[in-house]
Write a protein that holds these residues in place. Structure first.
Motif, mmCIF file in Angstrom:
data_model
loop_
_atom_site.group_PDB
_atom_site.id
_atom_site.type_symbol
_atom_site.label_atom_id
_atom_site.label_comp_id
_atom_site.label_asym_id
_atom_site.label_seq_id
_atom_site.Cartn_x
_atom_site.Cartn_y
_atom_site.Cartn_z
ATOM 1 N N GLU A 123 2.768 6.724 -3.143
ATOM 2 C CA GLU A 123 1.317 6.328 -2.857
ATOM 3 C C GLU A 123 1.156 4.735 -2.082
ATOM 4 O O GLU A 123 0.497 4.672 -1.493
ATOM 5 C CB GLU A 123 0.537 6.396 -4.077
ATOM 6 N N SER A 124 2.031 4.072 -2.595
ATOM 7 C CA SER A 124 2.189 2.622 -2.292
ATOM 8 C C SER A 124 2.151 2.665 -0.670
ATOM 9 O O SER A 124 1.825 1.729 -0.018
ATOM 10 C CB SER A 124 3.219 1.776 -2.793
ATOM 11 N N PRO A 172 7.634 -1.041 -6.138
ATOM 12 C CA PRO A 172 6.613 -1.299 -4.954
ATOM 13 C C PRO A 172 5.012 -1.212 -5.275
ATOM 14 O O PRO A 172 4.387 -1.817 -4.513
ATOM 15 C CB PRO A 172 6.713 -0.149 -3.938
ATOM 16 N N TYR A 173 4.656 -0.499 -6.443
ATOM 17 C CA TYR A 173 3.358 -0.328 -6.788
ATOM 18 C C TYR A 173 2.996 -1.333 -7.747
ATOM 19 O O TYR A 173 1.647 -1.414 -8.135
ATOM 20 C CB TYR A 173 3.016 1.105 -7.194
ATOM 21 N N TYR A 174 3.815 -2.335 -8.291
ATOM 22 C CA TYR A 174 3.331 -3.392 -9.167
ATOM 23 C C TYR A 174 2.316 -4.333 -8.107
ATOM 24 O O TYR A 174 2.588 -4.265 -6.936
ATOM 25 C CB TYR A 174 4.643 -4.154 -9.544
ATOM 26 N N GLY A 195 0.332 -4.919 -3.848
ATOM 27 C CA GLY A 195 1.833 -4.681 -4.124
ATOM 28 C C GLY A 195 2.854 -5.628 -3.605
ATOM 29 O O GLY A 195 2.432 -6.749 -3.084
ATOM 30 N N ALA A 248 -0.586 -3.583 -7.727
ATOM 31 C CA ALA A 248 -1.263 -2.740 -6.576
ATOM 32 C C ALA A 248 -2.746 -3.318 -6.351
ATOM 33 O O ALA A 248 -3.314 -3.215 -5.265
ATOM 34 C CB ALA A 248 -1.352 -1.195 -7.024
ATOM 35 N N ARG A 299 -0.909 2.028 1.659
ATOM 36 C CA ARG A 299 -1.424 0.630 1.867
ATOM 37 C C ARG A 299 -0.523 -0.325 2.770
ATOM 38 O O ARG A 299 0.554 -0.131 2.694
ATOM 39 C CB ARG A 299 -1.525 0.026 0.574
ATOM 40 N N ARG A 313 7.374 0.227 2.506
ATOM 41 C CA ARG A 313 6.143 -0.446 3.237
ATOM 42 C C ARG A 313 6.364 -0.682 4.437
ATOM 43 O O ARG A 313 5.506 -0.431 5.302
ATOM 44 C CB ARG A 313 5.238 -0.870 2.270
ATOM 45 N N ALA A 316 3.746 6.911 -7.637
ATOM 46 C CA ALA A 316 3.292 5.795 -7.384
ATOM 47 C C ALA A 316 3.858 5.241 -6.270
ATOM 48 O O ALA A 316 3.237 4.428 -5.360
ATOM 49 C CB ALA A 316 3.097 4.987 -8.607
ATOM 50 N N ILE A 317 5.376 5.124 -6.287
ATOM 51 C CA ILE A 317 5.928 4.436 -5.437
ATOM 52 C C ILE A 317 5.367 5.166 -3.871
ATOM 53 O O ILE A 317 5.292 4.749 -2.676
ATOM 54 C CB ILE A 317 7.453 4.638 -5.333
ATOM 55 N N PRO A 329 1.178 -3.332 3.766
ATOM 56 C CA PRO A 329 1.528 -4.465 3.110
ATOM 57 C C PRO A 329 0.859 -5.783 3.619
ATOM 58 O O PRO A 329 0.552 -6.085 4.708
ATOM 59 C CB PRO A 329 3.038 -4.589 3.388
#
Length: 464
Positions: free
Chosen positions: A202-203, A443-445, A451, A447, A206, A354, A199-200, A208
């Motif tokens: 994958e962030s 960082p994925y919190y 994020g 999302a 995106r 990011r 998930a980190i 930011p």
């Protein structure tokens, strides 16, 4: 730190610009039947992006340093500058993914010395893989730039062939974990588990968001600038402007740019009017302004005079005041006299991957160890400068446990006691609060809201 401005793809003919000092004069011998190379840069924005990527990957420069030094970028303005910055950041966020795709299209790697050609191929491939530009523009402009740059001319045919294959052949897209070097992904898997590590990574897919911190009515300013108020009080813009200074109320100094996670350490220090407060590593000044806005008597300290000047400029724009001091925070006066200290310590910055994706490629675990040693020294200095009963908030924008656990241990050994952070103090981030009352943001919190930066935050009180 660099962030992506909005951009629009331009495949139409561009105005003429002078090129880099690295291109040759175009003079040829009598027997040279090759067509003359263009004397004007066919795409200054893409050219600048290629130069920036090369500086980062080949010379291990930070992106901020590259943007400051590379004249091909410095000379740009307006949409060209914004597009170059966006393209560079997007390429670096996808660098591992891009290299994995290129490895399937190249019979053998390009020579180590072919810095410009390799960077050009990466930027071209990123445009295709990430959907940043129409295929005809991504391929055509890349080939034009290869022919324009002296060191890229011999690779123009190869670049054309490889990018056309990526554009036309079915793409077997690698897993998003390929976006980051394996050594970092493995560290995060060990610390947080494989699902979280994925998930980190994958962030990085995106862009930011742009967040603001305000000294006034957040709801009113959010309405004025076209943003929403996040649960923790920051404002998140729905669209990122090409120039933040054009936003409504910017000139009035009512707010400043600051990631929502970066705004939490100062909020958690909970300073009061009149308290003597130290911001130990103050630049560029976001946290200093937060502290000053509470009415506290703030001293802002930083090792770099140039960075302190940035703090001064930000304070002046927002009509806030603080004492500014250039010094090594590790040698801060040991006489206990501060009611509260904020220590947002220098770190590996892997939590800001990011916004600063180059950190994953120019830093190594040995850098983490170096930062961890410095952080322990800073924590001890902070403990010595606190009044009995005083408060310390320690923070790092790092995902690495070595930059968290040893600092907490050093604070406890120096006579401080944990002051647990409560879930209600960080609305919407209850999952980030540990059993000890520490805060570990990944960082994925958030999302679904775009994020936020990764952070570790701990709060202490000095025993009486």
């Amino acid at each position: 730190m660099p962030s992506d401005p909005p951009h629009s793809e331009r495949s139409r003919p561009r105005k003429s610009h002078s090129g880099s000092s690295r291109h040759d004069s175009g003079q040829r011998g009598a027997g040279d039947r090759r067509p003359p190379r263009p004397l004007v840069n066919p795409d200054p924005a893409r050219f600048a992006a290629v130069c920036l990527v090369s500086h980062v990957v080949d010379q291990r420069w930070t992106l901020e340093e590259a943007m400051r030094k590379e004249q091909a970028f410095v000379r740009l303005d307006g949409r060209d500058r914004g597009f170059a910055a966006h393209l560079t950041l997007a390429t670096l966020r996808a660098l591992g993914l891009v290299d994995a795709v290129l490895a399937t299209k190249l019979a053998k790697p390009l020579p180590d010395s072919a810095h410009f050609a390799k960077a050009l191929l990466r930027v071209g491939a990123a445009q295709l893989i990430e959907g940043l530009a129409p295929p005809h523009a991504a391929v055509g402009r890349s080939v034009d730039l290869a022919k324009f740059e002296a060191t890229g001319r011999g690779f123009a045919g190869l670049i054309n062939a490889v990018l056309r294959r990526i554009a036309t052949e079915p793409l077997v897209r690698p897993h998003d974990r390929e976006r980051v070097p394996a050594l970092w992904w493995n560290r995060w898997r060990t610390a947080y588990g494989g699902e979280a590590a994925d998930a980190i990574a994958e962030s990085l897919s995106r862009q930011p968001a742009l967040d603001l911190t305000t000294k006034g009515d957040a709801a009113a300013i959010a309405e004025a600038v076209g943003g929403t108020v996040l649960p923790t009080g920051s404002i998140r813009l729905k669209e990122t402007p090409s120039d933040v200074t054009t936003l409504p109320l910017w000139g009035e100094g009512n707010y400043w740019v600051q990631d929502a996670a970066a705004a939490l350490p100062a909020r958690l220090l909970a300073t009061k009017p009149g308290e003597k407060v130290l911001d130990m590593c103050a630049a560029p000044g976001g946290k200093t302004m937060q502290l000053a806005a509470t009415g506290a008597d703030v001293t802002a300290l930083d090792l770099d005079a140039g960075r302190i000047n940035r703090v001064a400029e930000n304070l002046a724009r927002t009509s806030l005041t603080a004492r500014l001091q250039v010094a090594d925070a590790r040698t801060v006066d040991a006489e206990p006299y501060f009611d509260a200290i904020l220590l947002d310590a220098p770190c590996s910055a892997t939590g800001t991957l990011r916004r600063n994706p180059e950190a994953l490629w120019i830093k190594t675990p040995s850098d983490v160890a170096r930062f961890a040693a410095m952080q322990i020294e800073l924590v001890k200095a902070a403990a010595g400068a606190l009044k009995p009963g005083g408060r310390l908030v320690y923070a790092v924008c790092s995902l690495e446990p070595e930059e968290a656990d040893p600092a907490v241990a050093a604070a406890l050994e120096a006579g401080l006691k944990l002051a647990p952070i409560l879930a209600e103090e960080v609305p919407g981030l209850g999952q980030a609060v540990t059993e000890q009352g520490l805060l570990r943001i990944l960082p994925y919190y958030w999302a679904d809201q775009g994020g936020l930066d990764g952070f570790f935050i701990a709060r202490f009180v000095k025993l009486l």
